[in-house]
Design an enzyme around this catalytic site. Structure first.
Site, PDB file in Angstrom:
ATOM      1  N   LYS A 123     -13.247   3.358   6.774  1.00 36.99           N
ATOM      2  CA  LYS A 123     -13.973   2.197   7.308  1.00 36.99           C
ATOM      3  C   LYS A 123     -15.252   2.059   6.509  1.00 36.99           C
ATOM      4  O   LYS A 123     -15.760   3.049   5.967  1.00 36.99           O
ATOM      5  CB  LYS A 123     -14.308   2.425   8.789  1.00 36.99           C
ATOM      6  CG  LYS A 123     -14.583   1.170   9.563  1.00 36.99           C
ATOM      7  CD  LYS A 123     -13.320   0.516  10.100  1.00 36.99           C
ATOM      8  CE  LYS A 123     -13.604  -0.841  10.687  1.00 36.99           C
ATOM      9  NZ  LYS A 123     -12.446  -1.427  11.334  1.00 36.99           N
ATOM     10  N   ASP A 163     -13.383  -6.949   9.180  1.00 36.57           N
ATOM     11  CA  ASP A 163     -13.696  -6.498  10.544  1.00 36.57           C
ATOM     12  C   ASP A 163     -14.791  -7.458  11.011  1.00 36.57           C
ATOM     13  O   ASP A 163     -14.907  -8.581  10.486  1.00 36.57           O
ATOM     14  CB  ASP A 163     -14.167  -5.033  10.545  1.00 36.57           C
ATOM     15  CG  ASP A 163     -14.278  -4.443  11.959  1.00 36.57           C
ATOM     16  OD1 ASP A 163     -13.241  -4.182  12.586  1.00 36.57           O
ATOM     17  OD2 ASP A 163     -15.409  -4.263  12.458  1.00 36.57           O
TER      18      ASP A 163
HETATM   19  P1  NDP Z   1     -15.420 -11.290  14.364  1.00 39.46           P
HETATM   20  O1  NDP Z   1     -16.643 -11.071  13.568  1.00 39.46           O
HETATM   21  O2  NDP Z   1     -14.426 -12.308  13.897  1.00 39.46           O
HETATM   22  O3  NDP Z   1     -15.797 -11.646  15.876  1.00 39.46           O
HETATM   23  C1  NDP Z   1     -16.562 -10.766  16.650  1.00 39.46           C
HETATM   24  C2  NDP Z   1     -16.870 -11.434  17.968  1.00 39.46           C
HETATM   25  O4  NDP Z   1     -17.456 -10.480  18.831  1.00 39.46           O
HETATM   26  C3  NDP Z   1     -17.863 -12.563  17.829  1.00 39.46           C
HETATM   27  O5  NDP Z   1     -17.613 -13.506  18.821  1.00 39.46           O
HETATM   28  C4  NDP Z   1     -19.192 -11.854  18.055  1.00 39.46           C
HETATM   29  O6  NDP Z   1     -20.235 -12.695  18.519  1.00 39.46           O
HETATM   30  C5  NDP Z   1     -18.807 -10.872  19.138  1.00 39.46           C
HETATM   31  N1  NDP Z   1     -19.693  -9.710  19.053  1.00 39.46           N
HETATM   32  C6  NDP Z   1     -19.884  -8.884  18.007  1.00 39.46           C
HETATM   33  N2  NDP Z   1     -20.795  -7.946  18.293  1.00 39.46           N
HETATM   34  C7  NDP Z   1     -21.188  -8.195  19.555  1.00 39.46           C
HETATM   35  C8  NDP Z   1     -22.097  -7.577  20.429  1.00 39.46           C
HETATM   36  N3  NDP Z   1     -22.807  -6.495  20.048  1.00 39.46           N
HETATM   37  N4  NDP Z   1     -22.224  -8.099  21.682  1.00 39.46           N
HETATM   38  C9  NDP Z   1     -21.500  -9.170  22.074  1.00 39.46           C
HETATM   39  N5  NDP Z   1     -20.633  -9.806  21.278  1.00 39.46           N
HETATM   40  C10 NDP Z   1     -20.477  -9.328  20.049  1.00 39.46           C
HETATM   41  O7  NDP Z   1     -14.732  -9.845  14.497  1.00 39.46           O
HETATM   42  P2  NDP Z   1     -13.226  -9.489  14.883  1.00 39.46           P
HETATM   43  O8  NDP Z   1     -12.688 -10.483  15.845  1.00 39.46           O
HETATM   44  O9  NDP Z   1     -12.495  -9.239  13.621  1.00 39.46           O
HETATM   45  O10 NDP Z   1     -13.408  -8.076  15.588  1.00 39.46           O
HETATM   46  C11 NDP Z   1     -13.603  -7.929  16.997  1.00 39.46           C
HETATM   47  C12 NDP Z   1     -13.265  -6.511  17.414  1.00 39.46           C
HETATM   48  O11 NDP Z   1     -11.894  -6.231  17.077  1.00 39.46           O
HETATM   49  C13 NDP Z   1     -14.080  -5.401  16.736  1.00 39.46           C
HETATM   50  O12 NDP Z   1     -14.225  -4.330  17.636  1.00 39.46           O
HETATM   51  C14 NDP Z   1     -13.178  -4.963  15.591  1.00 39.46           C
HETATM   52  O13 NDP Z   1     -13.463  -3.650  15.162  1.00 39.46           O
HETATM   53  C15 NDP Z   1     -11.828  -5.046  16.288  1.00 39.46           C
HETATM   54  N6  NDP Z   1     -10.679  -5.128  15.387  1.00 39.46           N
HETATM   55  C16 NDP Z   1     -10.572  -6.140  14.480  1.00 39.46           C
HETATM   56  C17 NDP Z   1      -9.476  -6.206  13.671  1.00 39.46           C
HETATM   57  C18 NDP Z   1      -9.234  -7.352  12.741  1.00 39.46           C
HETATM   58  O14 NDP Z   1      -8.128  -7.440  12.204  1.00 39.46           O
HETATM   59  N7  NDP Z   1     -10.172  -8.254  12.548  1.00 39.46           N
HETATM   60  C19 NDP Z   1      -8.431  -5.145  13.687  1.00 39.46           C
HETATM   61  C20 NDP Z   1      -8.602  -4.181  14.750  1.00 39.46           C
HETATM   62  C21 NDP Z   1      -9.702  -4.164  15.543  1.00 39.46           C
HETATM   63  P3  NDP Z   1     -21.439 -13.117  17.518  1.00 39.46           P
HETATM   64  O15 NDP Z   1     -20.825 -14.127  16.597  1.00 39.46           O
HETATM   65  O16 NDP Z   1     -22.503 -13.649  18.389  1.00 39.46           O
HETATM   66  O17 NDP Z   1     -21.842 -11.850  16.805  1.00 39.46           O
END
Ligand code: NDP
Length: 450
Positions: A123, A163
């Site tokens: 990662k 991510d």
């Molecule tokens: P994105 O950046 O596309 O979206 C993240 C979302 O979560 C946004 O809406 C963001 O809001 C919100 N967010 C992030 N940090 C916080 C926080 N501290 N408090 C509240 N809201 C928060 O990321 P992904 O959708 O790709 O990833 C989401 C989760 O899924 C993560 O845990 C990631 O590790 C996991 N994941 C992702 C994969 C992938 O293929 N993308 C694979 C496996 C797991 P804002 O815009 O305001 O920051």
């Protein structure tokens, strides 16, 4: 023994809270395996697993549009490559630090083992915040980041992906610089755009996979997702495609969030509203609050730092799909979900539930799918993207989706079987940790002390 290994980890790196949490959960689950196979203890397998193969830490200088210079920190944690090249995403978010990336890399090792594909775990990322930056600023940052990272990665060595904060735009800029520096067009990153080596279904894979996993869990009780009210957090990649697949299953997703607040739409987020969210988040890069401006029947609630719980998790619903970030469900949130009668919690995000919340879900005997298993769809299709790249071909959408469904079904079955084999039927946490652990450890034992 659990305490011994945790003490080693905490003494070495006392500030890495999330890493301690991830190690604690895995170690607790796999104790029965160590009891059955004392040779693993003798080979100090756990001590070796919690120490990354390698950590790369570097300076990322870049210039904003006004000519001001900024310096961020870049990381790549190459955790374990016993079963294949390091594989795992890059996260760009101001909260990124070594402890968070070590927790994510550690989780990734077991998750990747569960997919049945030959991928080790890693990662990386940076404390850079893409929010509010122009496209050219993001491009300059990505180019500077890759100027150092390129020497440590490669299609057979370490294959990063996206991510939080790293989507198709960032992968494009990163790939462009890698290609220029190495003069090679290879599958060194996954999550690429379709017309230059990406895989169909990769953007959808984590969200779709999480819903497939929830459907498999419900299937064990002869239930389906049809008509189920679903709470979804986040509004990024994982959340968007979770909602999309829930609609395919005729479920009713009612919430989405970002770090500023959440929307509750009692009538349900339908396909038209989801298209609005995709435009809002992926093109306009706006805030979820704007959903309630566009659809006034939805209610927007801003984050209230004075509250000790998240009201998103306090709505009555059948299913919860945390899809934003780590530790977004605290103990009180978990209690609210259970008291409101939730039947399924399926983790799209990595480690979104605090340990006390996990214990509550397990004690309540709801269907609880931990992220390691439930969100493995993303890395699975990344693995399929690597295969397509090395074969220089591209599979049709239906073919990739079918493979994804097969993989999620197989992960689900593997978790159930491992849980039964170690006396914890229905406990997907135990099952996922044990099955992933056994696969990696067998490879490590075969390969000697390296
Ligand atoms: P994105 O950046 O596309 O979206 C993240 C979302 O979560 C946004 O809406 C963001 O809001 C919100 N967010 C992030 N940090 C916080 C926080 N501290 N408090 C509240 N809201 C928060 O990321 P992904 O959708 O790709 O990833 C989401 C989760 O899924 C993560 O845990 C990631 O590790 C996991 N994941 C992702 C994969 C992938 O293929 N993308 C694979 C496996 C797991 P804002 O815009 O305001 O920051």
């Amino acid at each position: 023994m659990k305490e011994d290994i945790l003490k080693v980890v905490k003494d070495k790196d006392p500030n890495e809270r999330e890493f301690h949490q991830a190690v604690g959960e895995v170690v607790e689950s796999i104790m029965p395996v160590l009891d059955r196979f004392p040779e693993y203890r003798k080979a100090k397998i756990l001590e070796r697993l919690v120490e990354p193969d390698r950590v790369i830490l570097f300076r990322v200088p870049w210039m904003d549009d006004r000519g001001e210079v900024h310096v961020n920190r870049g990381f790549r944690v190459e955790m374990n490559n016993a079963i294949g090249p390091y594989k795992g995403g890059l996260r760009f978010h101001p909260s990124v630090n070594l402890g968070i990336l070590k927790f994510l890399a550690f989780e990734q090792v077991f998750k990747n083992a569960l997919t049945t594909l030959p991928m080790g775990g890693g990662k990386g990322g940076s404390d850079f915040d893409p929010k509010g930056k122009s496209d050219t600023e993001v491009m300059r940052f990505c180019q500077s980041f890759m100027c150092e990272l390129f020497r440590h990665i490669g299609p057979n060595t370490d294959v990063p992906a996206g991510d939080i904060g790293v989507g198709a735009r960032e992968i494009g800029y990163l790939f462009g610089m890698y290609k220029k520096l190495t003069n090679e067009f290879t599958g060194v990153l996954t999550g690429k755009n379709l017309n230059w080596g990406g895989s169909l279904i990769r953007p959808e894979a984590t969200g779709y996979g999480s819903v497939y996993f929830a459907s498999e869990m419900l299937g064990t009780q002869n239930k389906t997702l049809e008509g189920k009210i679903c709470l979804v957090s986040g509004s990024g990649n994982v959340a968007q495609f979770t909602v999309e697949k829930l609609l395919d299953f005729n479920a009713l997703p009612v919430t989405l969030s970002d770090s500023s607040g959440y929307i509750f739409d009692e009538e349900g987020i339908d396909r038209e509203k989801l298209s609005f969210v995709k435009r809002l988040k992926n093109v306009k890069r706006g805030r979820i609050k704007e959903y309630a401006d566009a659809y006034p029947k939805a209610v927007y609630t801003p984050v209230d730092p004075a509250l000790d719980y998240n009201p998103l998790w306090n709505h009555k619903a059948h299913c919860a799909f945390p899809s934003a970030t780590q530790n977004e469900i605290n103990e009180k949130d978990a209690r609210n979900l259970v008291q409101n009668g939730v039947e399924v919690v399926c983790e799209g995000a990595n480690m979104p539930t605090v340990p006390e919340g996990v214990d509550l879900f397990l004690d309540s005997h709801i269907l609880y799918g931990p992220g390691k298993a439930a969100n493995a769809g993303g890395v699975s299709v990344s693995g399929l993207e690597m295969t397509q790249n090395s074969m220089r071909l591209s599979w049709a959408r239906e073919e990739v989706d079918q493979r994804l469904q097969m993989i999620m079904r197989s992960i689900h079955r593997t978790c159930l079987d491992a849980a039964v084999a170690y006396g914890a039927p229905g406990n997907y946490v135990r099952g996922a940790n044990i099955a992933g652990f056994v696969k990696v450890v067998e490879a490590m034992m075969d390969q000697g002390l390296v």
